[in-house]
Write an enzyme that holds these catalytic residues in place. Sequence first.
Site, mmCIF file in Angstrom:
data_model
loop_
_atom_site.group_PDB
_atom_site.id
_atom_site.type_symbol
_atom_site.label_atom_id
_atom_site.label_comp_id
_atom_site.label_asym_id
_atom_site.label_seq_id
_atom_site.Cartn_x
_atom_site.Cartn_y
_atom_site.Cartn_z
ATOM 1 N N HIS A 18 25.964 28.466 39.004
ATOM 2 C CA HIS A 18 25.239 28.447 37.716
ATOM 3 C C HIS A 18 24.244 29.095 37.472
ATOM 4 C CE1 HIS A 18 23.116 25.272 39.568
ATOM 5 N NE2 HIS A 18 22.176 25.443 38.764
ATOM 6 N N SER A 113 36.388 41.433 42.234
ATOM 7 C CA SER A 113 35.526 42.521 41.745
ATOM 8 C C SER A 113 36.236 44.006 41.606
ATOM 9 C CB SER A 113 34.338 42.729 42.415
ATOM 10 O OG SER A 113 33.485 43.869 41.836
ATOM 11 N N SER A 114 36.315 44.733 40.747
ATOM 12 C CA SER A 114 37.090 45.901 40.544
ATOM 13 C C SER A 114 36.710 46.967 41.867
ATOM 14 C CB SER A 114 36.755 46.771 39.491
ATOM 15 O OG SER A 114 35.214 46.836 39.237
ATOM 16 N N CYS A 115 35.663 46.578 42.434
ATOM 17 C CA CYS A 115 35.073 47.654 43.656
ATOM 18 C C CYS A 115 36.013 47.264 44.838
ATOM 19 C CB CYS A 115 33.515 47.346 44.024
ATOM 20 S SG CYS A 115 33.335 45.856 44.776
ATOM 21 N N TYR A 142 32.232 43.346 51.664
ATOM 22 C CA TYR A 142 32.079 42.494 50.440
ATOM 23 C C TYR A 142 33.844 42.614 50.052
ATOM 24 C CZ TYR A 142 31.490 41.191 45.433
ATOM 25 O OH TYR A 142 31.386 40.668 44.336
ATOM 26 N N LYS A 146 36.219 39.545 49.444
ATOM 27 C CA LYS A 146 36.802 38.882 48.151
ATOM 28 C C LYS A 146 38.163 38.950 48.221
ATOM 29 C CE LYS A 146 33.544 37.823 45.378
ATOM 30 N NZ LYS A 146 33.502 36.562 44.690
ATOM 31 N N HIS A 185 22.649 45.978 40.680
ATOM 32 C CA HIS A 185 23.570 46.903 40.155
ATOM 33 C C HIS A 185 23.161 47.869 39.275
ATOM 34 C CE1 HIS A 185 26.042 43.176 41.002
ATOM 35 N NE2 HIS A 185 26.893 44.018 41.607
HETATM 36 O O1 GFB Z 1 26.538 48.905 40.224
HETATM 37 P P1 GFB Z 1 26.569 49.855 41.492
HETATM 38 O O2 GFB Z 1 25.126 49.922 42.362
HETATM 39 O O3 GFB Z 1 27.498 49.877 42.188
HETATM 40 O O4 GFB Z 1 26.596 51.322 40.847
HETATM 41 P P2 GFB Z 1 29.116 50.358 42.362
HETATM 42 C C1 GFB Z 1 26.270 52.321 41.837
HETATM 43 C C2 GFB Z 1 26.633 53.806 40.931
HETATM 44 O O5 GFB Z 1 25.690 53.769 40.073
HETATM 45 C C3 GFB Z 1 26.401 54.948 42.078
HETATM 46 C C4 GFB Z 1 24.637 55.050 40.693
HETATM 47 O O6 GFB Z 1 27.001 55.992 41.533
HETATM 48 C C5 GFB Z 1 25.036 54.973 42.202
HETATM 49 O O7 GFB Z 1 24.512 56.437 42.723
HETATM 50 N N1 GFB Z 1 23.336 54.653 40.462
HETATM 51 C C6 GFB Z 1 22.454 55.462 39.656
HETATM 52 C C7 GFB Z 1 22.443 53.673 41.099
HETATM 53 N N2 GFB Z 1 21.126 55.024 39.906
HETATM 54 C C8 GFB Z 1 21.175 53.674 40.257
HETATM 55 C C9 GFB Z 1 20.216 52.658 40.656
HETATM 56 O O8 GFB Z 1 19.254 52.978 40.511
HETATM 57 N N3 GFB Z 1 20.733 51.673 41.208
HETATM 58 C C10 GFB Z 1 22.122 51.532 41.505
HETATM 59 N N4 GFB Z 1 22.518 50.186 42.080
HETATM 60 N N5 GFB Z 1 22.871 52.565 41.303
HETATM 61 C C11 GFB Z 1 29.381 47.893 43.120
HETATM 62 C C12 GFB Z 1 29.853 47.144 44.508
HETATM 63 O O9 GFB Z 1 29.974 49.193 43.223
HETATM 64 O O10 GFB Z 1 30.091 47.414 42.002
HETATM 65 C C13 GFB Z 1 29.492 45.637 44.465
HETATM 66 O O11 GFB Z 1 28.944 47.776 45.610
HETATM 67 C C14 GFB Z 1 30.053 45.151 43.079
HETATM 68 O O12 GFB Z 1 30.095 45.078 45.479
HETATM 69 C C15 GFB Z 1 29.775 46.089 41.912
HETATM 70 O O13 GFB Z 1 31.548 45.048 43.191
HETATM 71 C C16 GFB Z 1 30.302 45.359 40.696
HETATM 72 O O14 GFB Z 1 29.698 50.194 40.940
HETATM 73 O O15 GFB Z 1 29.304 51.509 43.140
#
Ligand code: GFB
Length: 314
Positions: A18, A113-115, A142, A146, A185
């Site tokens: 929560h 999750s879509s990932c 992960y 899931k 994220h």
């Molecule tokens: O949300 P995110 O970290 O994960 O997004 P995913 C990652 C994308 O954003 C990659 C770019 O292409 C990164 O190179 N990016 C750019 C950044 N700048 C940044 C930054 O400062 N921080 C982060 N985090 N990314 C996730 C899964 O995949 O999706 C999780 O790993 C989860 O398990 C989530 O399911 C919804 O979208 O790639």
Amino acid sequence: MEPNKYSLTGQKVWVAGHKGMVGSALVRRLATEDCEVLTVDRTKVDLRRQDAVEGWLKEQKPDAVFLAAAKVGGIWANNAYPAEFLYENLVIESNIIHGAYLAGVKKLCFLGSSCIYPRLAEQPMKEEALLTGPLEPTNQWYAIAKITGIMMCQAYRRQYGCDYISAMPTNLFGAADNYDPQGSHVVASLIQKAHQAKLSGAKTMELWGTGSPLREFLYVDDLADALVFLMKNYSDEPHVNVGIGVEHTIRQLAETVVHVVGFQGEFVFDLTKPDGTPRKLMDSARLHGMGWRAKTSLEDGLKSAYAWFLSNRA
Ligand code: GFB
């Protein structure tokens, strides 16, 4: 009550997780339902301990459960802590799904999750694409956890007749997100970076990767509304995609973030950081066919998320 319909009126509804971004959005959304919302702090019930979870569920006997508790994080955290992402998500979901069955919980909604779709699944991704190809390496642990949770809900429906469903949200953002620079994220991280750059008068702001991957972003309060909608209207084995059907490159996302935050500098790309999967747009036609659609645009959602950040994290 029509088949597949479930009324929340007068029901005791546990929101597991929560305090997280999804869990707190569900608590906000359920405030407008005539039901009793149940929550429990992790200091009282450690969701990784089977006896604690089963004992508490038998004592509390909720009618419905939203399983929003999980170990989550962005691309870097998923890649850096594989054992934690696999172990914690497996035990939390197993304890809650099995505990719910033992306690006679009537309806449960699990979150994928879509990932967790295959890295190069045909786009936009339909629900049938799950398990049809290799996973994205950065978050395969992960993803396996899931996928197991989705299969558990299906198995408990088949063997025990449990009305346990699964939703498949896309990338989320909004209030109570994790703003830790490493573990967060992308949306939360870019809000934090743009804000810091604006305050410090920096000329540049760092983005990870190339900025070219495409992502679909759903505002978390829209997800919460979709989950309540599915709890009330959906009762079947297959998981249901919950997306907004619009995708942006990471660079376009960053441009919208800096517009909302008010940072005017340049982007610098850190190519030592991973891009992750090139695209993961979902086909949410099954959900749209039931009568639900997301309504918050990326820019409107970012304005609310930044307002929350300013009042709670800045
Ligand atoms: O949300 P995110 O970290 O994960 O997004 P995913 C990652 C994308 O954003 C990659 C770019 O292409 C990164 O190179 N990016 C750019 C950044 N700048 C940044 C930054 O400062 N921080 C982060 N985090 N990314 C996730 C899964 O995949 O999706 C999780 O790993 C989860 O398990 C989530 O399911 C919804 O979208 O790639």
